[in-house]
Design a protein around this motif. Structure first.
Motif, PDB file in Angstrom:
ATOM      1  N   ILE A 104       0.863  -1.189   0.000  1.00  0.00           N
ATOM      2  CA  ILE A 104       0.000   0.000   0.000  1.00  0.00           C
ATOM      3  C   ILE A 104       0.896   1.234   0.000  1.00  0.00           C
ATOM      4  O   ILE A 104       1.801   1.348   0.827  1.00  0.00           O
ATOM      5  CB  ILE A 104      -0.923   0.041   1.245  1.00  0.00           C
ATOM      6  CG1 ILE A 104      -1.762  -1.240   1.342  1.00  0.00           C
ATOM      7  CG2 ILE A 104      -1.823   1.272   1.200  1.00  0.00           C
ATOM      8  CD1 ILE A 104      -2.599  -1.319   2.621  1.00  0.00           C
ATOM      9  N   ASN A 105       0.650   2.113  -0.948  1.00  0.00           N
ATOM     10  CA  ASN A 105       1.408   3.358  -1.031  1.00  0.00           C
ATOM     11  C   ASN A 105       0.437   4.497  -1.234  1.00  0.00           C
ATOM     12  O   ASN A 105      -0.186   4.596  -2.284  1.00  0.00           O
ATOM     13  CB  ASN A 105       2.358   3.316  -2.237  1.00  0.00           C
ATOM     14  CG  ASN A 105       3.696   2.764  -1.853  1.00  0.00           C
ATOM     15  OD1 ASN A 105       4.350   3.302  -0.965  1.00  0.00           O
ATOM     16  ND2 ASN A 105       4.086   1.675  -2.487  1.00  0.00           N
ATOM     17  N   VAL A 123      11.435   2.766   4.544  1.00  0.00           N
ATOM     18  CA  VAL A 123      12.585   3.600   4.173  1.00  0.00           C
ATOM     19  C   VAL A 123      12.059   4.784   3.366  1.00  0.00           C
ATOM     20  O   VAL A 123      10.911   4.787   2.935  1.00  0.00           O
ATOM     21  CB  VAL A 123      13.606   2.803   3.316  1.00  0.00           C
ATOM     22  CG1 VAL A 123      14.317   1.749   4.126  1.00  0.00           C
ATOM     23  CG2 VAL A 123      12.927   2.174   2.115  1.00  0.00           C
ATOM     24  N   THR A 124      12.904   5.754   3.157  1.00  0.00           N
ATOM     25  CA  THR A 124      12.499   6.922   2.378  1.00  0.00           C
ATOM     26  C   THR A 124      12.927   6.739   0.930  1.00  0.00           C
ATOM     27  O   THR A 124      14.074   6.384   0.670  1.00  0.00           O
ATOM     28  CB  THR A 124      13.172   8.182   2.957  1.00  0.00           C
ATOM     29  OG1 THR A 124      12.704   8.322   4.292  1.00  0.00           O
ATOM     30  CG2 THR A 124      12.820   9.435   2.184  1.00  0.00           C
ATOM     31  N   ILE A 125      12.004   6.953  -0.008  1.00  0.00           N
ATOM     32  CA  ILE A 125      12.377   6.897  -1.426  1.00  0.00           C
ATOM     33  C   ILE A 125      13.229   8.130  -1.700  1.00  0.00           C
ATOM     34  O   ILE A 125      12.777   9.267  -1.481  1.00  0.00           O
ATOM     35  CB  ILE A 125      11.132   6.893  -2.352  1.00  0.00           C
ATOM     36  CG1 ILE A 125      10.204   5.716  -2.011  1.00  0.00           C
ATOM     37  CG2 ILE A 125      11.533   6.871  -3.822  1.00  0.00           C
ATOM     38  CD1 ILE A 125       8.864   5.730  -2.743  1.00  0.00           C
ATOM     39  N   ARG A 135       4.550  10.871   1.929  1.00  0.00           N
ATOM     40  CA  ARG A 135       4.425  10.250   0.617  1.00  0.00           C
ATOM     41  C   ARG A 135       5.738   9.603   0.128  1.00  0.00           C
ATOM     42  O   ARG A 135       5.764   8.938  -0.886  1.00  0.00           O
ATOM     43  CB  ARG A 135       3.936  11.263  -0.418  1.00  0.00           C
ATOM     44  CG  ARG A 135       4.928  12.370  -0.700  1.00  0.00           C
ATOM     45  CD  ARG A 135       4.334  13.484  -1.503  1.00  0.00           C
ATOM     46  NE  ARG A 135       3.201  14.111  -0.828  1.00  0.00           N
ATOM     47  CZ  ARG A 135       2.642  15.247  -1.187  1.00  0.00           C
ATOM     48  NH1 ARG A 135       3.074  15.881  -2.236  1.00  0.00           N
ATOM     49  NH2 ARG A 135       1.638  15.755  -0.518  1.00  0.00           N
ATOM     50  N   SER A 136       6.816   9.877   0.879  1.00  0.00           N
ATOM     51  CA  SER A 136       8.115   9.330   0.470  1.00  0.00           C
ATOM     52  C   SER A 136       8.366   7.948   1.085  1.00  0.00           C
ATOM     53  O   SER A 136       9.339   7.296   0.791  1.00  0.00           O
ATOM     54  CB  SER A 136       9.233  10.264   0.920  1.00  0.00           C
ATOM     55  OG  SER A 136       9.304  10.246   2.335  1.00  0.00           O
ATOM     56  N   LYS A 137       7.445   7.502   1.944  1.00  0.00           N
ATOM     57  CA  LYS A 137       7.645   6.233   2.646  1.00  0.00           C
ATOM     58  C   LYS A 137       7.450   5.040   1.722  1.00  0.00           C
ATOM     59  O   LYS A 137       6.561   5.033   0.869  1.00  0.00           O
ATOM     60  CB  LYS A 137       6.606   6.117   3.779  1.00  0.00           C
ATOM     61  CG  LYS A 137       7.082   6.682   5.091  1.00  0.00           C
ATOM     62  CD  LYS A 137       6.013   6.476   6.138  1.00  0.00           C
ATOM     63  CE  LYS A 137       6.556   5.707   7.315  1.00  0.00           C
ATOM     64  NZ  LYS A 137       5.514   5.351   8.286  1.00  0.00           N
ATOM     65  N   ARG A 176       6.550  11.021  -7.682  1.00  0.00           N
ATOM     66  CA  ARG A 176       6.978   9.699  -7.219  1.00  0.00           C
ATOM     67  C   ARG A 176       7.457   8.835  -8.389  1.00  0.00           C
ATOM     68  O   ARG A 176       8.410   8.082  -8.260  1.00  0.00           O
ATOM     69  CB  ARG A 176       5.837   9.005  -6.461  1.00  0.00           C
ATOM     70  CG  ARG A 176       5.567   9.678  -5.132  1.00  0.00           C
ATOM     71  CD  ARG A 176       5.081   8.737  -4.076  1.00  0.00           C
ATOM     72  NE  ARG A 176       3.908   7.969  -4.473  1.00  0.00           N
ATOM     73  CZ  ARG A 176       3.073   7.426  -3.597  1.00  0.00           C
ATOM     74  NH1 ARG A 176       3.280   7.575  -2.307  1.00  0.00           N
ATOM     75  NH2 ARG A 176       2.036   6.747  -4.007  1.00  0.00           N
ATOM     76  N   THR A 177       6.802   8.986  -9.527  1.00  0.00           N
ATOM     77  CA  THR A 177       7.244   8.224 -10.700  1.00  0.00           C
ATOM     78  C   THR A 177       8.677   8.620 -11.052  1.00  0.00           C
ATOM     79  O   THR A 177       9.531   7.762 -11.274  1.00  0.00           O
ATOM     80  CB  THR A 177       6.327   8.502 -11.914  1.00  0.00           C
ATOM     81  OG1 THR A 177       4.997   8.249 -11.512  1.00  0.00           O
ATOM     82  CG2 THR A 177       6.680   7.635 -13.105  1.00  0.00           C
TER      83      THR A 177
END
Ligand code: ATP
Ligand code: MG
Length: 256
Positions: free
Chosen positions: A99-100, A132-134, A141-143, A164-165
């Protein structure tokens, strides 16, 4: 009550489903608006899976079968519209399901997890495990799950956000998206964009994965390598332009 004979019946039923999902804490308010943007583009492509969407679905299936660590990312819209099909796809690919959420709240995570588990998911990531962080993103939203998208080589992100893409691509992921708008940043940046409504595209993808499962790796690689995302997006734009022109011509015919 909307009768099945109503010309917009299916679209209105979908809309009602989304409103229900919003009330049940699955969809965010922005998710509802995103659906509206999708509806408009669906209208323009003719509310069916086009030939070029089929080509993208075939390439996506090949890439997902070839993946070493495929991950399917789910948000509120996907959970509301295609939870069963997403779970079937995950199991058929032996992929991870994560889930994001763009607007992440623990309440929505809990509700979406329940929908996915009710649909048959054994394991749902993006919930409680270590995250982790993207790289390149900030805020909730970076999770990403440490053992989910973070570790993937190929990721399916239906309806992803442009930032994010871009971050996923910069982090070396092969990104497959499903997005009705061929002009969105997500569509433009992804490795493979399926320009179709996810409610149609995901069942198609399930069937295509089944069909290609026993195909040789070299043939699968050929399918992926022969797919040109920019060309495919241009075909979708051409189709939209053609649909608009045809409608305009029909109208002119009528008034003549
Ligand atoms: P981007 O951030 O990629 O530039 P955006 O900001 O224009 O995109 P978002 O609100 O981030 O758009 O994402 C919604 C996208 O999802 C829209 O492009 C919309 O067309 C698409 N969309 C909405 N519902 C569906 C659906 N059911 N199937 C496929 N695509 C959909
Ligand atoms: Mg966006």
């Amino acid at each position: 009550m909307v009768l099945p004979t109503h010309p917009r019946y299916e679209s209105l039923m979908l809309r009602a489903k989304m409103v229900e999902a919003y009330k049940n804490g699955i969809l965010s308010d922005s998710g509802l608006i995103a659906h509206g943007r999708g509806e408009a583009f669906d209208y323009l492509i003719g509310e069916k899976t086009t030939l070029n969407a089929h080509k993208a679905i075939q390439a996506a299936a090949a890439a997902l079968i070839l993946a070493v660590y495929p991950v399917i990312s789910v948000n509120g819209n996907t959970a509301a519209l295609a939870s069963h099909e997403v779970v079937i796809l995950t199991q058929s690919l032996d992929a991870k399901l994560e889930i994001n959420l763009f607007y992440r709240t623990s309440e929505r995570i809990k509700n979406i997890r329940k929908i996915l588990e009710d649909a048959g998911a054994f394991e749902v990531l993006g919930v409680e495990e270590e995250s982790v962080t993207i790289e390149g993103l900030k805020g909730p939203r970076s999770k990403s799950s440490k053992i989910g998208v973070n570790q993937s080589d190929v990721v399916l992100v239906p309806l992803e956000d442009g930032d994010r893409t871009e971050a996923l691509i910069s982090n070396g992921k092969f990104v497959i998206t499903i997005d009705l708008n061929p002009l969105s940043r997500t569509s433009q940046k992804a490795s493979i964009t399926i320009v179709d409504n996810l409610i149609r595209a995901i069942p198609h993808l399930v069937r295509e994965v089944d069909k290609l499962k026993n195909t040789s790796k070299s043939e699968l690689r050929n399918i992926v390598n022969n797919f040109d995302n920019q060309l495919n997006l241009q075909d979708s734009l051409d189709l939209i332009a053609q649909n608009i022109t045809t409608k305009k011509e029909k109208k002119i015919d009528k008034t003549d």
